[in-house]
Design a protein around this motif. Structure first.
Motif, short mmCIF file in Angstrom:
data_model
loop_
_atom_site.label_atom_id
_atom_site.label_comp_id
_atom_site.label_asym_id
_atom_site.label_seq_id
_atom_site.Cartn_x
_atom_site.Cartn_y
_atom_site.Cartn_z
N MET A 198 0.84 -1.19 0.00
CA MET A 198 0.00 0.00 0.00
C MET A 198 0.88 1.25 0.00
O MET A 198 2.00 1.23 0.53
CB MET A 198 -0.91 0.02 1.23
CG MET A 198 -2.01 -1.03 1.21
SD MET A 198 -2.98 -1.05 2.76
CE MET A 198 -3.40 0.68 2.96
N PRO A 199 0.40 2.33 -0.58
CA PRO A 199 1.18 3.58 -0.53
C PRO A 199 1.43 3.99 0.93
O PRO A 199 0.53 3.91 1.77
CB PRO A 199 0.27 4.60 -1.24
CG PRO A 199 -0.65 3.77 -2.07
CD PRO A 199 -0.86 2.48 -1.33
N GLU A 200 2.66 4.39 1.21
CA GLU A 200 2.99 4.80 2.59
C GLU A 200 2.37 6.15 2.90
O GLU A 200 2.33 7.05 2.05
CB GLU A 200 4.51 4.87 2.79
CG GLU A 200 5.16 3.51 2.86
CD GLU A 200 6.61 3.59 3.33
OE1 GLU A 200 6.89 4.45 4.20
OE2 GLU A 200 7.44 2.83 2.80
N THR A 201 1.87 6.27 4.10
CA THR A 201 1.35 7.55 4.59
C THR A 201 2.18 7.99 5.78
O THR A 201 2.73 7.16 6.50
CB THR A 201 -0.12 7.42 5.01
OG1 THR A 201 -0.22 6.40 6.02
CG2 THR A 201 -1.00 7.06 3.83
N PRO A 202 2.31 9.28 5.99
CA PRO A 202 3.14 9.75 7.10
C PRO A 202 2.65 9.19 8.44
O PRO A 202 1.44 9.13 8.70
CB PRO A 202 2.98 11.28 7.05
CG PRO A 202 2.54 11.57 5.66
CD PRO A 202 1.72 10.39 5.23
N SER A 203 3.58 8.80 9.28
CA SER A 203 3.23 8.33 10.62
C SER A 203 3.09 9.54 11.55
O SER A 203 3.38 10.67 11.17
CB SER A 203 4.30 7.37 11.14
OG SER A 203 4.02 6.98 12.45
N LEU A 204 2.65 9.31 12.76
CA LEU A 204 2.60 10.36 13.76
C LEU A 204 4.02 10.74 14.17
O LEU A 204 4.93 9.92 14.10
CB LEU A 204 1.82 9.88 14.99
CG LEU A 204 0.35 9.51 14.77
CD1 LEU A 204 -0.21 8.87 16.04
CD2 LEU A 204 -0.46 10.74 14.40
N THR A 205 4.20 11.96 14.59
CA THR A 205 5.51 12.39 15.09
C THR A 205 5.33 13.04 16.45
O THR A 205 4.29 13.64 16.74
CB THR A 205 6.16 13.41 14.13
OG1 THR A 205 5.28 14.51 13.93
CG2 THR A 205 6.48 12.77 12.80
#
Length: 704
Positions: A642-649
C-alpha cells in the motif's frame, strides 16, 4: 608440621600488613584512586565476611578454656581468622568508597578495624596474663557483634534487627489529617527508594532519608522540579524501560506499582509540596482524587457511644441525630424547618454532648439565642451557622470548643466587630464567610488575626473570566462490538459542547455541536470541549474507543517482542483487551531492536476494509510513534504494498496516552496482510536521551 611451622610466620607477618593497609585506607582512602580489580575485591566484602566472624568467635571460646591443647588450637584459629578478618576489612574499606557515607558507615568501619587490631594484639600477647586474655577477647566479641549490627543497618536499614518485635500497627490517617508528602509520597520513597539513597549509602549523591537531601537533589540534577514532569529526575527515571541502566528502582528491586507511579507524577504536577495538606488541594485535582481513595474519612474516636434509645428519643421531624458513619460512636446533628425551630431543643442535646462532633443549624433563627450551651460539647469539630442571623457577641461562647475545626458563617451580615470575636478562635482550621458583608480591608485584617486558618470569603466573579471544566465523556467500554452509545455532558447546562471523532482539536465554530447521544459504529478518537458566553473554553477531554474487529485465521510474527514486554505474544494483539497506560502492566508488546512485523491470514470472504493499530505513547520512557508503517495486502499472486502515509511524530515530552493509526484497506481481493512497524532509530535532539533507540508499544490490531 615443618610445612605448618613455615606458614605460621608468614601469616603472622601478614597480620601487620592487613592492619597497616586497613589504617591507610581508613585515614586516606578518599584520596586514593582504587583500580577496578580492587573494586571487585571490595564488592566481595559481603561474601567473605561471615567466615572470619565464625573463626574469631570460635577462637575467643577456645582461649577461655583451661585445656592447653584447646588454647593452642584457639591461637591457630585466631591466626587464620585474623588474616581473613584483614582481607574482609580491606575489602570493606574499598567498598566504602562507592557512594557510602554517614554515621553507620563510620561506626562499622572503625569497629571492623578495631576487631582486626584486637585480633593481632590477642594473638601476640595471649601468654601475658589470663586477665588480659579475658578482657581483650570479651572486647573482641563485643566489637564483632557491633560491627555486624552497623553493617546490617547499612544494608537493610536501621530498624532491621528489632523489626520483628516492633509494633506493626499502622496509624489510620483521615483525609482531613493527611499531608501530601508525609502520608502519600514519603511511604512510597521509603518502600522503594531509600534503601539506595540513605545515610551510609548515597547513590548519585542523592539522599532521600531526609528532607534537605530531597530538596538539594543529586549529582544528576534536581530530584523534582515543581510542576514540571519533563525536568524532574524522579519522574524521568521511574518511567524509563526497566532494562535501562538508569531506570529506578533497579530491575532487581521491587518495582513501583501503577498507583505509586500515578501518585508521584500527580504530586510533581501539583507542585511537589513538602508541607501541603491533602484538604488544601482542589477536589478536581488528580492528586486529591488519589488521596481520597487512599485515606479514610472515617476518623476513630475514643469516647463511648450513646445508647440507641437515647439517640432514638432525640430524633423527631425537625431534628435528626445520626452516627457519622456506621459503627462510629460520633454523632452528627441536623435541624430542619426554621418556622418550627425551638431554641430550648438545644438543651436536649446535653444527653449526647460528649458524642456530638457535628451540628448543622443552617437557616435556623439564632439572632437572640444563647449559644453558651454549645460550650459543653467538648468534642464538637464542625459547626454550621450559615444564614442564622448570628452576631459577634454570640460567637464568644465558641472559645471553649477547643476541638472546633470547621466553622461556617456564610450569609450572616457582620461588621468590623466580628474580627475581634473570630480572632480568638485560633483552633478553627477552616472558616467560611461567603456573603458576610465584610469589605476588603476587614477581610485582610481577619486574615492577619487568624494566620493559621483557611478563610473562604466566597467567589466574586465581577470582571473576571474563568475557564469552563471540560465535558464529561460517558461510554460503556473501550472496545465495543457493533455499536455503542456515547454521551457527553457538562454541569453548566447552557454550555455548548463541541466535539470531533477523528482526533482533531474541536473549536467553537466548525466542530459539530453535541445535542443527542452519539452512536459509534467504528473506531473513534473523540475530543470534546465546552464553550459558553463570558467563559473561557474548557480544556479538551478525550477518549480513544475501538470497534472490535474480525479475528484473523492465523498470524505469524517475524521477530519476537522484547522479553520484558512480550505480554501473551502475538495473541495479545487480537484478544480484545485494551492495555493500561503503564507500559509495564503486561498488556503491551514492546519492540526496540527489531520492528514489529506480522503476517495475518484472513478467513475467505472476510472483506476487510479498515485497519486500526493501537499504540501507547510515553516520550519520557522512550516510547514513540513508529518511525514508519508499511502495509501489504497479499493473495496467491504475491504481495502488493500500500502507498505509505506519514506516521505520527512527537515534538515534545507529553503525558502518557493512547494513540491509534487508522488505514483504509484497498477495495481488492486479498487473503492476507503484512504489517511492519519500525521503532524510531534515534531519539530526536530535543529529547533527554537524544540519539538512543526508541520503542514501539502495541496492544491491539483491529481489522473491520
Amino acid at each position: 608440621m615443618p610445612k605448618v611451622s613455615r606458614i605460621i610466620p608468614i601469616l603472622e607477618n601478614l597480620l601487620f600488613f592487613w592492619l597497616g593497609l586497613a589504617l591507610v585506607l581508613s585515614l586516606a582512602g578518599d584520596r586514593l584512586s582504587i583500580p577496578p580489580i580492587l573494586q571487585v575485591l571490595g564488592r566481595a566484602h559481603p561474601l567473605i565476611l561471615h567466615f572470619p566472624i565464625v573463626l574469631l568467635l570460635m577462637a575467643v571460646g577456645l582461649l577461655w578454656v583451661s585445656d592447653e591443647r584447646l588454647k593452642r588450637a584457639g591461637a591457630q584459629i585466631l591466626l587464620v581468622g585474623g588474616n581473613l578478618t584483614g582481607i574482609t576489612v580491606v575489602a570493606g574499606l574499598i567498598l566504602a568508597s562507592e557512594e557510602y557515607e554517614g554515621d553507620a558507615l563510620v561506626w562499622h568501619q572503625w569497629l571492623g578495624v578495631a576487631s582486626l587490631l584486637l585480633s593481632v594484639l590477642i594473638y601476640f600477647f595471649r601468654e601475658k596474663s589470663g586477665k588480659f586474655v579475658r578482657i581483650s577477647t570479651g572486647t573482641l566479641a563485643l566489637a564483632i557483634i557491633l560491627t555486624g549490627h552497623f553493617g546490617a543497618n547499612l544494608t537493610h536499614g536501621e530498624d532491621f534487627l528489632l523489626a520483628p518485635i516492633q509494633s506493626k500497627e499502622v496509624d489510620l490517617v483521615t483525609l482531613e489529617e493527611a499531608e501530601v508528602f508525609q502520608h502519600l509520597v514519603q511511604p512510597i520513597l521509603e518502600a522503594k527508594c531509600i534503601a539506595c539513597h540513605k545515610e551510609g549509602k548515597v547513590k548519585g549523591e542523592l539522599r532521600m532519608d531526609q528532607l534537605a537531601g530531597l530538596q538539594k537533589g543529586g549529582k544528576n540534577g534536581p530530584f523534582v522540579v515543581p510542576g514540571d514532569l519533563e525536568k524532574s529526575l524522579l519522574i524521568r527515571r521511574i518511567n524509563l524501560p526497566k532494562e535501562e541502566k538508569e531506570h529506578m528502582p533497579p530491575k532487581n528491586k521491587t518495582q513501583l506499582t501503577d498507583e505509586e507511579i500515578e501518585i508521584l507524577e500527580a504530586w510533581v504536577a501539583a507542585g511537589a509540596s513538602f508541607d501541603q495538606k491533602v484538604t488544601e488541594l482542589k477536589a478536581e485535582e488528580p492528586l486529591f482524587q488519589l488521596a481520597s481513595n487512599k485515606f479514610t474519612a472515617q476518623k476513630s474516636y475514643s469516647f463511648d457511644p450513646a445508647s440507641e434509645s437515647t439517640i432514638k428519643d432525640l430524633n423527631n421531624f425537625f431534628r435528626k441525630v445520626n452516627t457519622v458513619f456506621p459503627g462510629s460512636p460520633a454523632l452528627e446533628v441536623a435541624y430542619y424547618g426554621s418556622s418550627t425551630f425551638d431554641p430550648s431543643s438545644l438543651k436536649e442535646l446535653k444527653k449526647v454532648r460528649e458524642q456530638v462532633v457535628k451540628i448543622n443549624l443552617n437557616r435556623m433563627p439564632l439572632a437572640d439565642v444563647d449559644l453558651g450551651i454549645l460550650g459543653d460539647f467538648s468534642n464538637l469539630e464542625e459547626l454550621q451557622l450559615n444564614t442564622t442571623g448570628i452576631t459577634p457577641t454570640q460567637l464568644s461562647s465558641l472559645e471553649k470548643l477547643q476541638n472546633l475545626r470547621n466553622l461556617a458563617l456564610s450569609g450572616n451580615q457582620f461588621d468590623s466587630e466580628v474580627i475581634g470575636a473570630l480572632g480568638k478562635l485560633k483552633q478553627v482550621q477552616r472558616l467560611f464567610l461567603w456573603n458576610s458583608g465584610l469589605n476588603e480591608a476587614e477581610k485582610e485584617e481577619l486574615k492577619k488575626a487568624l494566620p493559621g486558618t483557611m478563610i473562604d470569603f466566597g467567589f466574586d466573579g465581577k470582571g473576571v473570566i474563568y475557564a469552563l471544566n471540560p465535558p464529561k465523556i460517558e461510554f460503556e467500554t473501550v472496545l465495543f462490538q457493533d455499536s455503542m452509545e456515547l454521551i457527553l455532558s457538562h454541569p453548566i447546562r447552557t454550555a455548548e459542547i463541541r466535539y470531533t471523532l477523528d482526533g482533531s482539536e474541536p473549536d467553537s465554530l466548525a466542530s459539530p455541536i453535541y445535542s443527542n447521544p452519539i452512536w459509534l459504529k467504528k473506531t473513534a478518537q473523540i475530543r470534546t470541549k465546552a464553550f459558553a458566553k463570558d467563559w473561557i473554553g474548557s480544556q479538551t477531554a478525550n477518549a480513544l474507543l475501538f470497534k472490535k474487529g474480525i479475528n484473523p485465521k492465523s498470524y505469524k510474527l517475524a521477530f519476537e517482542p522484547h522479553t520484558r514486554y512480550s505480554a501473551k505474544g502475538a495473541t495479545s494483539l487480537f484478544d480484545g483487551i485494551k492495555g493500561k497506560t503503564n507500559h509495564t502492566s503486561g498488556d503491551w508488546l514492546g519492540f526496540t531492536d527489531n520492528p514489529l512485523e506480522i503476517e495475518l491470514f484472513l478467513e475467505p470472504d472476510s472483506k476487510a476494509q479498515t485497519l486500526d493499530l493501537s499504540f501507547l505513547f510515553n516520550e519520557s520512557a522512550y516510547i514513540f510513534p513508529p518511525e514508519s508503517v508499511e502495509i501489504w495486502t497479499g493473495n496467491q499472486s504475491g504481495w502488493q504494498k500500500m502507498p505509505e502515509t506519514p506516521s505520527l511524530t512527537a515534538t515534545k515530552l507529553e503525558e502518557v496516552r493512547f494513540g491509534v493509526l487508522s488505514y483504509q484497506l484497498p477495495d481488492t481481493d486479498f487473503e492476507k496482510l503484512k504489517i511492519r512497524l519500525k521503532p524510531i532509530s534515534k531519539l530526536p535532539a530535543w529529547h533527554p536521551g537524544a540519539g538512543a533507540k526508541g520503542w514501539v508499544f502495541v496492544d491491539e490490531i483491529i481489522i473491520n
